[in-house]
Design an enzyme around this catalytic site. Structure first.
Site, mmCIF file in Angstrom:
data_model
loop_
_atom_site.group_PDB
_atom_site.id
_atom_site.type_symbol
_atom_site.label_atom_id
_atom_site.label_comp_id
_atom_site.label_asym_id
_atom_site.label_seq_id
_atom_site.Cartn_x
_atom_site.Cartn_y
_atom_site.Cartn_z
ATOM 1 N N LYS A 192 45.487 34.134 19.073
ATOM 2 C CA LYS A 192 44.535 35.401 19.255
ATOM 3 C C LYS A 192 44.278 36.011 17.356
ATOM 4 C CE LYS A 192 44.381 39.759 21.221
ATOM 5 N NZ LYS A 192 45.160 41.029 22.267
ATOM 6 N N SER B 221 42.880 42.575 25.631
ATOM 7 C CA SER B 221 42.052 41.523 24.603
ATOM 8 C C SER B 221 42.307 40.158 24.461
ATOM 9 C CB SER B 221 41.927 42.829 23.330
ATOM 10 O OG SER B 221 44.129 42.400 23.420
ATOM 11 N N SER C 189 46.727 43.496 28.186
ATOM 12 C CA SER C 189 45.957 42.446 27.481
ATOM 13 C C SER C 189 46.345 40.912 27.530
ATOM 14 C CB SER C 189 45.206 42.801 25.934
ATOM 15 O OG SER C 189 44.598 43.599 25.693
#
Lengths: 439, 439
Positions: free
Chosen positions: B82, B153, B177
């Site tokens: 990420k 996210s 997330s």
């Protein structure tokens, strides 16, 4: 205020900011005066592990070129940065062989970004112990006597401020790493409420305990940083005026008191008398028995979290780590999850209870350290006097004002409930003024 | 196991690691197969915000040159990162205009350093939302249907794994997330107990909630990462064998259930029947009323901590921030310190209470999301189904297995008490096997 160039290094941050903002002195002259001080003093103090004159003077030159309306609250003020905060124009090395060749960061740590945006000169990186986690001393010495430890792990940040090499610096506290160096070196060292200053871009030791904070030689300067970091936005109501005369002042020896040496005993008694003489209503407060478990619970939490923090270092190259860090990761004899949860939940209950107790007083005073800084650089001292406040997440500040048997500084701690940071600073200012009448 | 080169991308991490360690396939061939998959699929999925073939193949080449005895548990296995984790060979940009030109980090974030030390190929940086804090979608699409959101996210990390572009990825969860993207894309998404995986070098949103975690297509692969990060060291006793037949299985709709759509209703009922058919002893459990305050308390804590987290970004250049982040910092109408403390202390009490409840069951099932991924890329969905587990600090994993009205994946969550991570994975494996009998 007229200040000769050779005396500029003595200015507080508030004074320097004011003079530079009004163009009474230039950021470059101010930076040069500090660099002269560093050149004169630092061969002995060794507070800096990275300091590049060109990087400093380039920042100062650029700041001087800014018009007045673009000058921030710290315009031209030099700040020392503990070498565990990432900086985009200097390397960050954690006093670790593993990071000995690391270069500049891609982006500043959150705290450094805030300082830089306010116009501060990021002056250099200050000495610490390995990953700010060891009590084995770094290169730094105590500016009051080079044979004595400056404490740790924020060694260089405290020493540089106490020695007038910079007016401000930032450090971190996981046990007593801000308050104890404040006491040993003789300056204000403020650890705010946990969570109020971001630890993004800061080396990790223990997520539940690590707390960034500030050093300065006046409380006014600490307040300058507290406002910059918006800690004042956490007040529920405006500060009421505070005077020692009539104030409810609690003296809390806490369960660590049996460790206190003669210097701290003497400071305690003198503080007691001074505050009494100034009309403070003193209460000697004994905390409920449960608080005596705080240090041990903190230890349990920190040991377990340190293992998570240092696993990556261990995986990268354990041969470059202090043997104590290696055994933190390898040790199978860890606190059990049950013990860790008991510690987390026990501390959580005490946080609520502490806040209720603390709200009964205008000022709360506790000891900062065993005694003045001991001789020797190998051992930076013990954290137990401060670690309770760290894990309770409450604001705590070392207030200097006393001396030990060797003439080295001793301070006392002012503490409060969570988010009472501005009240703690106000209380620290009041007692700091009283303490300094004794000198 | 004989696998044709064109099918290598389908391997699980465990399978790929085994084949590469034994030199049955090379890390370079494996990496090339994944790159081919990316080239074929990613113009539509857009899971990657940074991916450099040369950086990947250089790592693979170096790994192939290592003798067998130097190969770690993830040797040659590709992992997506990420884009809020610092990486020393790739930039980190947080889907933020403020960091759009940042270069490589001086050092890897802790999680990336652990993966790299284990021999993983750090494959690239995956799409996220601005500072992993916004629900406004990034570039990524749902691999099951490009018109639908992949959630956020950790959008790209979930999409890349679900789409067989990499077998593993890492993400973070502050609300939902990790778990929600797992549900929307159709893969396992595991958020461990808070504090077990270091957040050093990870973009900050909320210190009390931010939790790094893992994506994979099999629980065995999640376990591989859990062992690498030493999460298994937190068990008090070895795992006991678990079979659905005879297991105490709690179904907990929790206070969020009124938000559940028809897809989640159907998945819930089907899961109920499947587990009953396999001999599970089901109990429909209603949590004490106090737990309904959890989401609201989490919101209070996160709003306040986000302000501390984003202050530096705001000071650097607020014109480059999402308007919601600007107003988080500027908003004077924040929760008061009293409300924040009530939230912190209320949550702390519920953590203790939750653990006691959770220990009564072998497996606990809760909903993962409102429904299947809705159409549209603008909005990544709501976190409320997961945020309670995040702030309680407990392990939670999305288990895929169901489909919604549009044929997109729906998963359910398995949760447990703090530090019961390995039990949660074991439970997730058992119910995952049962869920997949329905397809």
């Amino acid at each position: 205020m007229a200040v000769s160039k050779s005396e500029l290094f003595k200015l507080s941050a508030t004074q320097a900011a004011e003079l530079i903002r009004r163009d009474h002195i230039s950021a470059q002259d101010y930076a040069q005066a500090l660099l002269d001080r560093v050149r004169y003093r630092d061969p002995q103090v060794r507070a800096w592990v990275y300091l590049d004159e060109k990087v400093i003077l380039d920042q100062a030159k650029w700041l001087d070129s800014l018009p007045v309306e673009k000058r921030g609250p710290l315009h031209g003020v030099a700040v020392g940065i503990k070498d565990i905060f990432l900086t985009k124009d200097m390397p960050t090395r954690y006093y670790s062989r593993l990071h000995a060749h690391d270069g500049n960061a891609a982006a500043d740590s959150a705290a450094v970004a805030i300082l830089r945006s306010a116009g501060a000169i990021i002056f250099g990186k200050t000495a610490t112990t390995e990953f700010a986690s060891m009590t084995e001393g770094g290169p730094c010495t105590n500016p009051n006597n080079p044979k004595h430890t400056p404490a740790g792990s924020s060694s260089g940040s405290a020493a540089a401020v106490a020695d007038y090499q910079v007016p401000l610096s930032i450090g971190t506290q996981t046990g007593g790493s801000i308050v104890r160096p404040g006491s040993f070196n003789g300056c204000y060292g403020f650890k705010p409420t946990w969570g109020t200053v971001s630890t993004e871009g800061v080396g990790r030791f223990s997520i539940s305990a690590d707390t960034p904070g500030f050093y300065a030689r006046t409380v006014e300067d600490v307040e300058l940083l507290a406002r910059l970091f918006r800690i004042d936005s956490l007040m529920t109501a405006p500060l009421k005026p505070l005077s020692i005369a009539g104030a409810q002042v609690a003296f809390m020896k806490t369960h660590v008191w049996p460790n206190a040496g003669p210097g701290t005993h003497a400071a305690w008694d003198l503080a007691h008398r001074l505050i009494e003489n100034h009309g403070g209503k003193i209460e000697d407060v004994e905390l409920p028995e449960a608080f005596s478990r705080c240090s041990e619970w903190r230890e349990t939490v920190v040991i377990q979290e340190a293992r998570a923090a240092f696993l990556s270092k261990y995986c990268e190259d354990k041969s470059k780590l202090h043997v104590d860090i290696v055994s933190l990761v390898e040790n199978e004899d860890l606190p059990s999850p049950k013990e860790v949860l008991e510690a987390h939940d026990g501390i959580a209950r005490l946080r609520t209870e502490w806040d209720q107790i603390a709200r009964n007083y205008d000022i709360i005073i506790a000891p900062s350290a065993v005694d003045e800084a001991p001789e020797g650089l190998e051992d930076t001292g013990i954290a137990v006097f401060c670690s309770m406040w760290t894990i309770l997440h409450v604001p705590a500040m070392n207030v200097p004002g006393f001396k030990g048997a060797c003439g080295l500084p001793i301070g006392l701690t002012v503490v409060g409930s969570r988010y009472s940071d501005m009240e703690v600073l106000q209380g620290g200012k009041a007692i700091g003024a009283v303490f300094n009448t004794s000198q």
